[in-house]
Write a protein that holds these residues in place. Structure first.
Motif, PDB file in Angstrom:
ATOM      1  N   PRO A  14       0.714  -1.319   0.004  1.00  0.00           N
ATOM      2  CA  PRO A  14      -0.010   0.148  -0.162  1.00  0.00           C
ATOM      3  C   PRO A  14       0.997   1.262  -0.025  1.00  0.00           C
ATOM      4  O   PRO A  14       0.521   2.152  -0.581  1.00  0.00           O
ATOM      5  N   ALA A  15       2.035   1.231   0.729  1.00  0.00           N
ATOM      6  CA  ALA A  15       2.723   2.561   0.743  1.00  0.00           C
ATOM      7  C   ALA A  15       3.505   2.884  -0.399  1.00  0.00           C
ATOM      8  O   ALA A  15       3.593   4.116  -0.669  1.00  0.00           O
ATOM      9  N   ALA A  16       3.582   1.912  -1.268  1.00  0.00           N
ATOM     10  CA  ALA A  16       4.330   2.229  -2.656  1.00  0.00           C
ATOM     11  C   ALA A  16       3.510   3.273  -3.409  1.00  0.00           C
ATOM     12  O   ALA A  16       3.948   3.957  -4.107  1.00  0.00           O
ATOM     13  N   ASP A  17       2.000   3.329  -3.367  1.00  0.00           N
ATOM     14  CA  ASP A  17       1.562   4.364  -4.162  1.00  0.00           C
ATOM     15  C   ASP A  17       1.680   5.971  -3.808  1.00  0.00           C
ATOM     16  O   ASP A  17       1.504   6.681  -4.595  1.00  0.00           O
ATOM     17  N   VAL A  18       2.303   5.960  -2.720  1.00  0.00           N
ATOM     18  CA  VAL A  18       2.547   7.301  -2.127  1.00  0.00           C
ATOM     19  C   VAL A  18       4.114   7.516  -1.670  1.00  0.00           C
ATOM     20  O   VAL A  18       4.279   8.356  -0.828  1.00  0.00           O
ATOM     21  N   ALA A  19       5.120   6.661  -2.300  1.00  0.00           N
ATOM     22  CA  ALA A  19       6.335   6.635  -1.633  1.00  0.00           C
ATOM     23  C   ALA A  19       7.143   7.186  -2.902  1.00  0.00           C
ATOM     24  O   ALA A  19       6.851   6.964  -4.034  1.00  0.00           O
ATOM     25  N   HIS A  20       8.415   7.840  -2.368  1.00  0.00           N
ATOM     26  CA  HIS A  20       9.442   8.174  -3.336  1.00  0.00           C
ATOM     27  C   HIS A  20      10.146   7.086  -4.249  1.00  0.00           C
ATOM     28  O   HIS A  20      10.291   6.898  -5.184  1.00  0.00           O
ATOM     29  N   CYS A  21      10.405   5.734  -3.440  1.00  0.00           N
ATOM     30  CA  CYS A  21      11.053   4.779  -3.621  1.00  0.00           C
ATOM     31  C   CYS A  21      10.605   3.615  -2.858  1.00  0.00           C
ATOM     32  O   CYS A  21      10.343   3.586  -1.681  1.00  0.00           O
ATOM     33  N   VAL A  22      10.800   2.284  -3.537  1.00  0.00           N
ATOM     34  CA  VAL A  22      10.404   0.981  -2.628  1.00  0.00           C
ATOM     35  C   VAL A  22      11.402   0.143  -3.104  1.00  0.00           C
ATOM     36  O   VAL A  22      11.986  -0.103  -4.159  1.00  0.00           O
ATOM     37  N   THR A  23      11.866  -0.296  -1.985  1.00  0.00           N
ATOM     38  CA  THR A  23      12.658  -1.735  -2.013  1.00  0.00           C
ATOM     39  C   THR A  23      11.908  -2.963  -1.844  1.00  0.00           C
ATOM     40  O   THR A  23      11.375  -2.940  -0.598  1.00  0.00           O
ATOM     41  N   CYS A  24      11.715  -3.849  -2.889  1.00  0.00           N
ATOM     42  CA  CYS A  24      10.994  -4.980  -2.441  1.00  0.00           C
ATOM     43  C   CYS A  24      12.090  -6.073  -2.162  1.00  0.00           C
ATOM     44  O   CYS A  24      12.593  -6.701  -3.116  1.00  0.00           O
ATOM     45  N   ALA A  25      12.198  -6.584  -0.933  1.00  0.00           N
ATOM     46  CA  ALA A  25      13.401  -7.468  -0.621  1.00  0.00           C
ATOM     47  C   ALA A  25      13.118  -8.024   0.949  1.00  0.00           C
ATOM     48  O   ALA A  25      12.306  -7.444   1.575  1.00  0.00           O
ATOM     49  N   SER A  26      13.490  -9.145   1.156  1.00  0.00           N
ATOM     50  CA  SER A  26      13.437  -9.984   2.284  1.00  0.00           C
ATOM     51  C   SER A  26      14.192  -9.050   3.536  1.00  0.00           C
ATOM     52  O   SER A  26      15.358  -8.532   3.340  1.00  0.00           O
ATOM     53  N   TYR A  27      14.053  -9.437   4.791  1.00  0.00           N
ATOM     54  CA  TYR A  27      14.697  -8.941   5.919  1.00  0.00           C
ATOM     55  C   TYR A  27      15.790  -9.688   6.203  1.00  0.00           C
ATOM     56  O   TYR A  27      16.515  -9.490   6.756  1.00  0.00           O
ATOM     57  N   GLU A  28      16.080 -10.836   5.398  1.00  0.00           N
ATOM     58  CA  GLU A  28      17.171 -11.714   5.569  1.00  0.00           C
ATOM     59  C   GLU A  28      18.320 -11.179   4.385  1.00  0.00           C
ATOM     60  O   GLU A  28      19.404 -11.666   4.469  1.00  0.00           O
ATOM     61  N   ASP A  29      18.115 -10.409   3.449  1.00  0.00           N
ATOM     62  CA  ASP A  29      18.689  -9.968   2.170  1.00  0.00           C
ATOM     63  C   ASP A  29      19.754  -8.560   2.791  1.00  0.00           C
ATOM     64  O   ASP A  29      19.140  -7.597   2.848  1.00  0.00           O
ATOM     65  N   ARG A  30      20.810  -9.141   3.237  1.00  0.00           N
ATOM     66  CA  ARG A  30      21.829  -8.091   3.890  1.00  0.00           C
ATOM     67  C   ARG A  30      22.155  -6.848   2.873  1.00  0.00           C
ATOM     68  O   ARG A  30      22.229  -5.950   3.130  1.00  0.00           O
ATOM     69  N   GLN A  31      22.465  -7.479   1.654  1.00  0.00           N
ATOM     70  CA  GLN A  31      22.756  -6.449   0.528  1.00  0.00           C
ATOM     71  C   GLN A  31      21.720  -5.326   0.296  1.00  0.00           C
ATOM     72  O   GLN A  31      22.159  -4.209   0.470  1.00  0.00           O
ATOM     73  N   ALA A  32      20.686  -5.750   0.237  1.00  0.00           N
ATOM     74  CA  ALA A  32      19.309  -5.014   0.043  1.00  0.00           C
ATOM     75  C   ALA A  32      19.172  -4.157   1.310  1.00  0.00           C
ATOM     76  O   ALA A  32      19.100  -2.838   0.975  1.00  0.00           O
ATOM     77  N   LEU A  33      19.289  -4.671   2.347  1.00  0.00           N
ATOM     78  CA  LEU A  33      19.214  -3.757   3.658  1.00  0.00           C
ATOM     79  C   LEU A  33      20.196  -2.671   3.613  1.00  0.00           C
ATOM     80  O   LEU A  33      20.056  -1.507   4.040  1.00  0.00           O
ATOM     81  N   ALA A  34      21.500  -3.184   3.357  1.00  0.00           N
ATOM     82  CA  ALA A  34      22.592  -2.140   3.409  1.00  0.00           C
ATOM     83  C   ALA A  34      22.479  -1.062   2.273  1.00  0.00           C
ATOM     84  O   ALA A  34      22.554   0.296   2.522  1.00  0.00           O
ATOM     85  N   ALA A  35      21.823  -1.302   0.956  1.00  0.00           N
ATOM     86  CA  ALA A  35      21.823  -0.522   0.061  1.00  0.00           C
ATOM     87  C   ALA A  35      20.691   0.754   0.473  1.00  0.00           C
ATOM     88  O   ALA A  35      20.713   1.703   0.247  1.00  0.00           O
ATOM     89  N   PHE A  36      19.670   0.128   0.905  1.00  0.00           N
ATOM     90  CA  PHE A  36      18.489   0.795   1.721  1.00  0.00           C
ATOM     91  C   PHE A  36      19.026   1.817   2.467  1.00  0.00           C
ATOM     92  O   PHE A  36      18.569   2.881   2.699  1.00  0.00           O
ATOM     93  N   ALA A  37      19.892   1.225   3.719  1.00  0.00           N
ATOM     94  CA  ALA A  37      20.084   2.290   4.487  1.00  0.00           C
ATOM     95  C   ALA A  37      21.121   3.433   3.952  1.00  0.00           C
ATOM     96  O   ALA A  37      20.912   4.699   4.460  1.00  0.00           O
ATOM     97  N   GLN A  38      21.803   2.950   3.068  1.00  0.00           N
ATOM     98  CA  GLN A  38      22.934   3.952   2.333  1.00  0.00           C
ATOM     99  C   GLN A  38      21.965   5.073   1.715  1.00  0.00           C
ATOM    100  O   GLN A  38      22.627   6.178   1.550  1.00  0.00           O
ATOM    101  N   ALA A  39      20.959   4.594   1.298  1.00  0.00           N
ATOM    102  CA  ALA A  39      19.873   5.524   0.163  1.00  0.00           C
ATOM    103  C   ALA A  39      19.185   6.504   1.141  1.00  0.00           C
ATOM    104  O   ALA A  39      18.694   7.665   0.645  1.00  0.00           O
ATOM    105  N   VAL A  40      19.059   6.411   2.474  1.00  0.00           N
ATOM    106  CA  VAL A  40      18.344   7.355   3.143  1.00  0.00           C
ATOM    107  C   VAL A  40      19.071   8.028   4.370  1.00  0.00           C
ATOM    108  O   VAL A  40      20.430   7.499   4.727  1.00  0.00           O
TER     109      VAL A  40
END
Lengths: 355, 355
Positions: B44-70
């Motif tokens: 639901p939040a994707a409709d009103v967000a600047h950016c969305v990362t669709c990845a699991s909470y086990e995906d350390r790479q995705a988590l790190a990229a997300f953190a670095q982008a904010v």
């Protein structure tokens, strides 16, 4: 499209500025997704939209793909190129319709339309040569203001004439564009009505607001406006008359001058309007949601004013006041996410609830 | 991060449900961009967000990229895996902090924390074997409710015991998960306080709301709640006490039972809370904006209640009432854009302004 849009439907919005941004948020509140079409990169609306197409209004392929991706198309500004509208209209309904755009894109056509409806405007005359301007000055009189017929906003493309001798300088300021000479009329204050109409003819108007401009840009809107009961009734009836004649679907902004001889229509804008931003904090349903409801085939919501409000624009460096305003009682801040501050740029606004 | 976030900064939100959605809109209003992290597609939040990362909470790479982008990270739910938090915390501040998550993720730790603060909870005992459950029934008493220590919400993972003989069935319902037995206490009604606290220790609480549940899910919240002056003061003081002890940054929800022996804390949620949705139409600054302000290092806004409100959730097929509600006076609709209707799913809510 007689049926109302279902939750999850896509609404296309032409233009990704602050109006598109606030429309997108209102659409989401009703369960719709917004797809923004905007030539400039990183528009304000992109922060809160489901999807953004960054392409020019000459790009027919992009326009067609955009239209096919949405269920209905609306817009945040009236100066959309006709060729783009032609492409879009073949694929999806555009709301408000073409007639409202045709009229509001040209000041002469607009004034003719209003006068034919029996509404008053300032005296005016079309101008395309210096000779015609001189004749126009004789019929319209001075002081007057020369404006380009098309593409003017926030005081751009305008020149004042205080005496007939100003003709040449004013004409040159138009840089060869077809223009209109309008008599500067005496008025006590300006008000505007933000109205809404659905496809089945239901009409609802927000309380008129009283507008103060600075340097040709709206500075504040105060509700309630100073109007007698009959003036208030007139203001709303004029707006309804305009919408009905246009078989209008959506929100419209109608600017009116209050004069000793009654209300005079300054201009109309076939979209949500800066002078309606107060509704975000003064009504249960604001102008953005009202527009989306109409465009989506929903019923209009309750736009009754529950509070007195002063809306103030944050223009250019005004936005640096936001932090100070943030701690002020009864103040709601609305920023547009624009990083680059330039003179005259609308950066945000705030609504101060008075009672 | 002592300085407040500048316009255009990026706020990361863990979780893309309706709470993330409404946080994203509030953030945009202050000029921020939101980046949603959510394992499920099309949240639901994707409709009103600047950016969305669709990845699991086990995906350390995705988590790190997300953190670095904010610039800062917040969340819409408390059950974020500890390993994900470990990865994120090394890169960006997480607000509210880890201690609030650690406590609210485990019902025993939470109840110990509250009792150590001098606040009352229902009698409780940890349970991990059937033998321990039987002992717990003796100390705590019946009727009681057995709940999993972790990952419970909206009445999920719970079993009632009316007599000691219910022990086996209730224990089996936990499917081997560590649990807590809580005595069912007599209370006249439930209220909740939605409070906010900034990094410099400023605290502001919204007016307490009175909650009614159906089938374990919040049905309505009414403000003002039925509370004596001293109960109201207690409710707010308890909330402030909890936030201060946690050195909390953001919005918290504290559920309280009103009993003849005073207020008893039911549970706390370190996030914006369903029982605070009324603030969208009852206050100048709502719970979502208050949370973003705190997380972004801004001052808190004016959360004074200007209207009495009843918030009602639209659960499952309730959402089909939306069209009818849309025409109702004093009703503001908030849909979450979820296309699939399933029993018990929160599809939206509406706020009815009473006065």
């Amino acid at each position: 499209m007689n049926d109302s849009l279902k939750v999850g439907s896509n609404i296309g919005i032409l233009g990704g500025g602050q109006l598109g941004r606030m429309l997108s948020v209102a659409a989401a509140r009703l369960g719709f997704r917004c797809h923004i079409y905007e030539p400039s990169p990183n528009p304000p609306a992109a922060d809160v939209a489901h999807c953004v197409t960054c392409a020019s209004y000459e790009d027919r392929q992009a326009l067609a793909a955009f239209a096919q991706a949405v269920d209905v198309i609306t817009y945040e500004f009236e100066n959309i190129p006709t060729t783009a509208l032609d492409t879009l209209e073949k694929l999806r309904p555009i709301r408000p319709g073409r007639e409202a755009l045709r009229i509001s894109q040209d000041r002469i056509i607009e004034k003719d339309f209003l006068n034919n409806l029996g509404l008053k405007t300032a005296p005016y005359a079309a101008v395309d040569t210096l000779e015609k301007l001189k004749t126009a000055i004789e019929t319209v009189g001075v002081p007057a203001i020369l404006k380009t017929r098309r593409f003017g906003y926030d005081g751009k493309g305008q020149a004042q004439l205080t005496k007939p001798e100003d003709a040449k300088k004013a004409f040159e300021a138009m840089q060869g564009q077809a223009s209109v000479l309008e008599k500067l009329i005496q008025f006590s204050h300006e008000v505007s009505v933000v109205g809404a109409r659905t496809s089945n003819g239901d009409v609802a108007c927000f309380d008129p607001g009283e507008n103060i401009h600075r340097d040709g840009i709206l500075h504040t809107t105060t509700v309630p406006a100073r109007l007698t009961t009959s003036q208030r009734t007139d203001a709303v009836l004029f707006t309804a008359k305009i919408m009905n004649k246009l078989d209008y679907i959506g929100v419209i902004g109608v600017e009116l001058f209050v004069t000793s001889e009654g209300l005079i229509v300054n201009e109309i804008a076939p979209r949500v309007h800066n002078s309606g931003h107060w509704t975000q904090n003064g009504c249960v349903v604001d102008q953005f949601e009202q527009h989306i409801r109409a465009v989506a085939g929903w019923l209009l919501g309750d736009g009754t004013r529950h509070s007195d409000v002063v809306m103030e624009n944050l223009i250019g460096t005004d936005v640096t006041k936001a932090t100070e305003l943030a701690r002020t009682k009864n103040v709601a801040i609305h920023l547009y996410g624009k990083e680059k501050i330039t003179a005259g740029r609308k950066m945000g606004h705030f609504n101060r609830i008075i009672s």
